[in-house]
Structure formats: C-alpha cells, structure tokens
Design a protein around this motif. Structure first.
Motif, PDB file in Angstrom:
ATOM      1  N   GLY A 111       5.539   7.649  -6.961  1.00 52.83           N
ATOM      2  CA  GLY A 111       6.941   7.257  -7.027  1.00 52.83           C
ATOM      3  C   GLY A 111       7.572   6.962  -5.681  1.00 52.83           C
ATOM      4  O   GLY A 111       8.764   6.709  -5.607  1.00 52.83           O
ATOM      5  N   THR A 112       6.784   6.973  -4.610  1.00 55.50           N
ATOM      6  CA  THR A 112       7.313   6.675  -3.283  1.00 55.50           C
ATOM      7  C   THR A 112       7.767   5.226  -3.212  1.00 55.50           C
ATOM      8  O   THR A 112       7.055   4.327  -3.643  1.00 55.50           O
ATOM      9  N   SER A 113       8.953   5.018  -2.645  1.00 54.18           N
ATOM     10  CA  SER A 113       9.474   3.663  -2.490  1.00 54.18           C
ATOM     11  C   SER A 113       8.586   2.873  -1.547  1.00 54.18           C
ATOM     12  O   SER A 113       8.159   3.377  -0.507  1.00 54.18           O
ATOM     13  N   LEU A 114       8.305   1.635  -1.908  1.00 57.28           N
ATOM     14  CA  LEU A 114       7.479   0.785  -1.050  1.00 57.28           C
ATOM     15  C   LEU A 114       8.338  -0.093  -0.155  1.00 57.28           C
ATOM     16  O   LEU A 114       7.818  -0.918   0.584  1.00 57.28           O
ATOM     17  N   ARG A 170       0.854  -1.178   0.000  1.00 48.69           N
ATOM     18  CA  ARG A 170       0.000   0.000   0.000  1.00 48.69           C
ATOM     19  C   ARG A 170       0.893   1.232   0.000  1.00 48.69           C
ATOM     20  O   ARG A 170       1.927   1.244   0.640  1.00 48.69           O
ATOM     21  N   CYS A 171       0.477   2.277  -0.717  1.00 47.11           N
ATOM     22  CA  CYS A 171       1.270   3.498  -0.758  1.00 47.11           C
ATOM     23  C   CYS A 171       1.228   4.175   0.612  1.00 47.11           C
ATOM     24  O   CYS A 171       0.153   4.417   1.150  1.00 47.11           O
ATOM     25  N   VAL A 183      -4.416  -0.755  -2.366  1.00 46.37           N
ATOM     26  CA  VAL A 183      -3.675  -1.949  -2.745  1.00 46.37           C
ATOM     27  C   VAL A 183      -2.960  -1.698  -4.069  1.00 46.37           C
ATOM     28  O   VAL A 183      -3.541  -1.218  -5.029  1.00 46.37           O
ATOM     29  N   LEU A 184      -1.662  -2.009  -4.082  1.00 47.66           N
ATOM     30  CA  LEU A 184      -0.841  -1.871  -5.284  1.00 47.66           C
ATOM     31  C   LEU A 184      -0.444  -3.258  -5.768  1.00 47.66           C
ATOM     32  O   LEU A 184      -0.534  -4.229  -5.019  1.00 47.66           O
ATOM     33  N   PRO A 185      -0.008  -3.386  -7.023  1.00 50.35           N
ATOM     34  CA  PRO A 185       0.424  -4.698  -7.512  1.00 50.35           C
ATOM     35  C   PRO A 185       1.457  -5.312  -6.572  1.00 50.35           C
ATOM     36  O   PRO A 185       2.323  -4.605  -6.041  1.00 50.35           O
ATOM     37  N   HIS A 186       1.369  -6.628  -6.355  1.00 50.08           N
ATOM     38  CA  HIS A 186       2.225  -7.304  -5.372  1.00 50.08           C
ATOM     39  C   HIS A 186       3.709  -7.191  -5.689  1.00 50.08           C
ATOM     40  O   HIS A 186       4.546  -7.267  -4.818  1.00 50.08           O
ATOM     41  N   ASN A 187       4.065  -6.967  -6.946  1.00 50.85           N
ATOM     42  CA  ASN A 187       5.476  -6.886  -7.306  1.00 50.85           C
ATOM     43  C   ASN A 187       5.969  -5.441  -7.423  1.00 50.85           C
ATOM     44  O   ASN A 187       7.093  -5.200  -7.825  1.00 50.85           O
ATOM     45  N   ALA A 188       5.139  -4.472  -7.027  1.00 52.26           N
ATOM     46  CA  ALA A 188       5.515  -3.062  -7.133  1.00 52.26           C
ATOM     47  C   ALA A 188       6.615  -2.729  -6.139  1.00 52.26           C
ATOM     48  O   ALA A 188       6.568  -3.148  -4.988  1.00 52.26           O
ATOM     49  N   LYS A 189       7.605  -1.989  -6.612  1.00 51.92           N
ATOM     50  CA  LYS A 189       8.683  -1.534  -5.747  1.00 51.92           C
ATOM     51  C   LYS A 189       8.505  -0.065  -5.384  1.00 51.92           C
ATOM     52  O   LYS A 189       9.023   0.408  -4.386  1.00 51.92           O
ATOM     53  N   ILE A 190       7.765   0.663  -6.261  1.00 54.31           N
ATOM     54  CA  ILE A 190       7.426   2.056  -5.995  1.00 54.31           C
ATOM     55  C   ILE A 190       5.953   2.247  -6.301  1.00 54.31           C
ATOM     56  O   ILE A 190       5.368   1.481  -7.060  1.00 54.31           O
ATOM     57  N   CYS A 191       5.356   3.273  -5.701  1.00 50.05           N
ATOM     58  CA  CYS A 191       3.962   3.597  -6.000  1.00 50.05           C
ATOM     59  C   CYS A 191       3.897   4.122  -7.436  1.00 50.05           C
ATOM     60  O   CYS A 191       4.644   5.036  -7.786  1.00 50.05           O
TER      61      CYS A 191
END
Length: 181
Positions: A31-34, A7-8, A19-27
């Motif tokens: 662009g915030t780092s997850l 989540r962002c 909820v963001l994609p499970h493989n996301a590294k940034i929003c």
C-alpha cells in the motif's frame, strides 16, 4: 531509450524493488504510495522475498482505515482450509533451502511440487473493496478456468475457483467471511 517502470520503495515489502504495473499508484502488496518512488530503468525483477513479520491478530487485521474487510479463506477438496490473516500475503510453498514459509503455505498438499514458492500475491484493495490476486508463478494460475496473465491483478469473489498450475491438481475455492466486530 530505457523503459521507465514503477518499483515499490518499501524495503520490508515482498514487492520491494520489483516491477509494478505501469499505472499503479500504490504498491499492491504493502500500500505504499508510488508518487515518491524512484522511476528506475526496466530490468529483470529479483526473486520475491517472504515477509518475516508475525501476523497481527485476526480482529486487528480485519479493520483497515476504519473499514471492515472480510477474511479470505481458501478451501481445498480435502477439507483443508487456509486463511490469509493479514491484508496481504504470498500463496505458495515452503522454501526448503532457507525454511521461509509464505503466508498461505500449501506445502503439505498432494502435488505441491507444481506450486511455485511464491506462486501468487494476495492483497486487499481498499479502493475496490476486494481481494486481488497477482500470479507470479511458473506453472500458471487459473481463476474460474481462465488463465491469469502473469503480473496482472485480478479480483477474487466468494465462490471463485482458483486453480494453481495445470491439470487441475491443486484447486481451491475462495470464501470471503464477513465478521461483525
């Protein structure tokens, strides 16, 4: 066992706590780092909020991390055009109950009622050097006549046909304008 989701963590982001994609590294929106994001149990995403910031000037917004990005322009057959002035934003229509407007407001188009208030999110993906779209609508979005799965990012290219909702009532052509600074 609860499913863990990204989540962002940025409160000013329109994807905040969504909820963001499970493989996301940034929003994909801000662009915030997850990497530091708290992994929360899966639950129904809250309704997206519109950012209440004034957009930067087009010249400033075209430079991100010392790299030039093209200007995203959407053309309607009626000759109306819509520019995304920031590196990210919402395409949709005005929320009449609170007056909030998305960055690309299609309220004035004929058949605008089929467009969700937060129909899709658009953003510049620096790593891919491409604009991306994430459908978040009830009536669907089609890219070059293919239905976009809700919540999944897809890249936009110059000349693409973007259809919002069914029956071809709202069709837009994607133009990427490269500016020299």
């Amino acid at each position: 066992m609860a499913i863990q989701t990204h989540r962002c963590p940025e409160p000013s982001c329109s994807f905040f706590n969504q909820v963001l994609p499970h493989n996301a590294k940034i929003c994909p929106m801000c662009g915030t780092s997850l990497a530091q994001a708290v992994q929360a149990p899966a639950m129904v995403a809250s309704t997206a909020r519109y950012a209440q910031t004034s957009p930067p000037s087009p010249q400033l917004s075209s430079i991100i991390n010392n790299q030039e990005r093209p200007q995203l322009k959407l053309l309607h057959p009626s000759e109306q055009s819509f520019l995304l002035l920031r590196e990210s934003g919402v395409i949709g229509r005005q929320n009449l109950s609170n007056g909030m407007r998305p960055e690309i407001d299609l309220t004035a188009l004929p058949h605008a009622g089929i467009i969700s208030r937060t129909h899709a999110h658009l953003y510049w993906d620096l790593a891919r050097q491409a604009y991306m779209i994430i459908d978040d609508s009830r009536n669907g979005s089609y890219l070059n006549d293919k239905l976009l799965p809700r919540g999944a990012p897809h890249s936009l290219s110059h000349g693409d046909k973007l259809q919002l909702g069914q029956d071809g009532l709202i069709c837009l052509q994607v133009e990427l304008i490269h500016n020299s600074i």
